[in-house]
Write an enzyme that holds these catalytic residues in place. Structure first.
Site, short mmCIF file in Angstrom:
data_model
loop_
_atom_site.label_atom_id
_atom_site.label_comp_id
_atom_site.label_asym_id
_atom_site.label_seq_id
_atom_site.Cartn_x
_atom_site.Cartn_y
_atom_site.Cartn_z
N LEU A 18 -1.00 -2.08 0.85
CA LEU A 18 -0.09 -0.93 0.99
C LEU A 18 0.44 -0.53 -0.38
CD1 LEU A 18 1.31 0.72 3.41
CD2 LEU A 18 3.26 -0.73 2.97
N HIS A 19 -0.44 0.05 -1.20
CA HIS A 19 0.03 0.51 -2.50
C HIS A 19 0.61 1.91 -2.36
CE1 HIS A 19 -3.71 2.85 -3.16
NE2 HIS A 19 -4.26 1.88 -2.48
N MET A 20 0.74 2.63 -3.47
CA MET A 20 1.47 3.89 -3.44
C MET A 20 0.90 4.94 -2.48
SD MET A 20 4.16 3.86 -5.23
CE MET A 20 4.94 2.90 -6.52
#
Lengths: 579, 110
Positions: free
Chosen positions: B25-27
């Site tokens: 769950l990155h940017m």
């Protein structure tokens, strides 16, 4: 009371309350505010978010620059952060609970978030910290940008204290209220110093960590003669400095008397003294100080402090205003010399790794033809109003000169088609400010009407020294034999080709170099306006024969230190009060 | 939840999802998540074992730093809670944020 020694770059003495400008390029120190000020700071945060959101929304809307999905995604993420209420609340809560400035609250909050990311083990996620730093920077830019705008509308006297000031910022100062400048970084020949000097605002730079210890509203003394900044002086010190200040004003008055007298050496050789200016408004000051024209009209100011490029009409008005002051005396307009600074760098996605060797000055213009032609169109159109000459900066080879001249011809053809009158024989010149231009001066001379030696860049590029970097700035000296030999070569080549030659760099404003320059054959100098009376006094006190002897001796010397000492001694003999 | 309280406003819906895309769950995924969450009027809280955050805040969601395989509890309360949770589950587990899972990535490499 805190006394700090720095480098004096612009003379004069001032005593006023501090106004601190932090920079988005450096860590923002924690600065406290009065509790009553908290609502103002909170409102500043809201405004900064709003402007940043508007700006990013606009960037997102522009399709052609951003075909790349990745970049679009990055900006989309930034936009979500800026719209995130909980982020804004975290920042305003900090202002509320700790009574700190908006800048500090923004910086501290976002850095805390960034650090949180950096600690995550997954590298893909931890790298997202850079996004957060980007957002921090964007917000700080807005906050500080607004503050800079406020500074333009300031209505009380202040001393501006900053880690570093860009020439853009300094150029925007209202000298009626900005009474002094103190910066942590910088050197004698940094652009900020030059701008401060041309505005006549006392300034001290290279004060190391001066900004850290100052709070907004502290009383500051700037001694631009001795290079001293004092924070929170005691009553005794203030009294002492008020006396100094009076003395200094008296010396200035003495030099005013010399204004009406001609710039002629004792043996009757006429020296033409021109002024360097940045704004049309300075033209009057050049006349007041006894200047005979403009030898260097820097046009960067038109591009700075504004969101859009200037229109052709805005260029024209600025040039027309200046030339009207001088009627039939020369005004040399230098085409845009931006680069290696925030203006060009902010237009890029990634800053250039080595901007001083990068896309700056004429190179930038030759790659941005629409912008370049707009300026040339205005200069040529103004050429009927007086004796306007055009000068291209940072030429490094014949090819560039040819290109620039070709574009100028295109612009002239456009004017012909528009049936606009202009001076077809407008004089074209170049700055000689790179070793390559100096070494090929004999070739370049065939294509131009005049040379103007830009000694600052010439020194920087010859000696490979960044003049703004305190760590190496002591190596920067125009008295270096390498620099002097190049200058002599340029002068000789100009004489051989029978074209005009002037010196417009800092060297022409510094008393110790004047005799040397005259001795090497210079007859026209263009200098920082406030220095004109003092330099004229030197010109009037020497003979060309003495100057020739000095030049001969100097050019036989092999060390910078030997040359500097010799020049200082020689100058002290004729102008004791300059030292 | 007690009986009798079940009105439109207080509908609560809870579901556990796990992160399927390789990069976690990155940017950008966080952005997709909050964009969907913000389409619904209900409150949305997301939690892992340690933290509970607002599912509509990109700052808080991204700070969860959920990597591949992390289990997240999504809890929605209010109007359209059911729909919101379903839409978010679909994004995380079926579309996996339009990104490859570790298996898919391996396959592409050979």
């Amino acid at each position: 009371m805190e006394i700090k020694k720095g480098i004096a770059v612009s003379p004069g003495i001032s005593i006023a309350k501090s106004l601190i400008i932090d920079s988005e390029d450096y860590r923002i120190p924690r600065r406290s505010i009065k509790p009553s000020q908290r609502m103002i700071e909170i409102q500043r945060v809201r405004n900064a978010f709003k402007t940043a959101i508007d700006e990013l929304t606009e960037v997102q809307a522009g399709p052609e620059n951003l075909e790349q999905g990745k970049i679009r995604d990055i900006f989309a993420v930034h936009l979500r952060f800026l719209r995130d209420r909980s982020l804004r609340k975290k920042i305003t809560d900090l202002i509320h609970s700790e009574s700190v400035t908006a800048e500090y609250a923004v910086s501290a909050t976002l850095r805390e978030i960034a650090q949180h990311f950096s600690k995550v083990k997954d590298t893909y996620i931890s790298e997202r910290a850079t996004d957060i730093y980007d957002i921090e920077r964007r917000l700080l830019k807005k906050l500080l940008g607004h503050k800079r705008e406020d500074l333009e509308h300031i209505n009380h006297e202040v001393v501006v204290v900053a880690r570093e000031l860009s020439p853009t910022q300094t150029a925007g100062f209202n000298k009626n209220f900005v009474k002094g400048i103190a910066t942590d970084a910088g050197g004698r020949t940094s652009h900020t110093a030059i701008v401060a000097r041309s505005l006549g605002i006392p300034a001290v730079v290279a004060l190391e960590d001066f900004t850290e210890s100052i709070s907004a509203g502290d009383t500051i003394i700037i001694d631009g003669n001795r290079g001293i900044a004092i924070a929170n002086p005691d009553a005794e010190t203030i009294k002492q400095y008020q006396a100094y200040s009076q003395e200094f004003t008296q010396l200035e008055h003495k030099l005013v008397a010399i204004k009406e007298k001609p710039a002629v050496t004792r043996d009757g050789v006429k020296i033409t003294m021109l002024g360097n200016i940045e704004f049309p408004g300075e033209a009057e000051l050049v006349l007041e100080k006894g200047g005979e024209g403009i030898g260097l009209y820097r046009t960067e100011f038109l591009y700075l402090n504004r969101p859009n490029e200037p229109t052709e009409e805005e260029h024209y008005q600025a040039y027309a205003q200046t030339i009207r002051v001088f009627k039939h005396r020369p005004v040399i307009i230098r085409t845009l010399d931006l680069g290696a600074d925030k203006y060009t760098q902010s237009k890029r996605f990634a800053p250039e790794p080595n901007p001083f060797l990068g896309l700056r000055s004429i190179r930038f213009c030759l790659q941005n033809l629409v912008m370049f032609k707009t300026q040339l169109h205005a200069i040529i159109r103004a050429s009927v109003l007086g004796e306007i000459k055009i000068m291209f900066p940072l030429i490094t080879n014949l090819q560039e000169l040819m290109q620039a001249k070709m574009i100028l011809r295109d612009v002239m053809e456009d004017l012909d088609e528009e049936s606009v009158k202009y001076n077809r024989n407008i004089k074209i010149g170049i700055m000689i400010e790179t070793p390559s231009a100096a070494l090929t001066a004999s070739t370049l001379a065939r294509g131009v009407d005049f040379f103007s030696i830009g000694t600052n860049d010439l020194t920087q590029y010859t000696l490979a020294v960044d003049r703004g970097n305190e760590l190496v700035s002591t190596l920067y000296s125009s008295a270096d034999p390498a620099v002097l030999r190049l200058i002599r070569m340029v002068i000789q080549d100009a004489y051989k080709a029978q074209i005009d030659l002037s010196v417009c760099g800092e060297m022409a404003s510094e008393p110790q170099y004047i005799m040397l320059l005259l001795g090497m054959g210079v007859r026209t100098i263009s200098l920082a306006t406030p220095m004109i009376p003092e330099i004229k006094q030197i010109v009037r006190s020497v003979t060309i024969e003495d100057c020739n002897n000095i030049a001969r001796k100097i050019l036989a010397m092999n060390s910078e230190r030997q040359i500097s000492t010799f020049l200082n001694d020689a100058t002290r003999k004729i102008l004791p009060e300059a030292f | 939840m007690r009986a009798g309280e079940i009105t439109l406003e207080t509908t609560v819906c809870e579901l556990e999802v796990s992160i399927k895309n390789a990069d976690g769950l990155h940017m950008r995924p966080a952005m997709q998540f909050v964009d969907i969450a913000n389409q619904y009027p209900c409150d949305i809280v997301v939690s892992n074992n340690e933290t509970r955050v607002d599912g509509k805040s990109i700052m808080q969601m991204s700070m969860l730093a959920a990597t591949y395989g992390t289990k997240l509890k999504i809890r929605a309360k209010g109007m359209d809670a059911q729909k919101a949770v379903q839409a978010l589950r679909e994004l995380v587990e079926e579309k996996h944020f339009d990104e490859p899972t570790p298996e898919e990535r391996k396959k592409n490499q050979y």
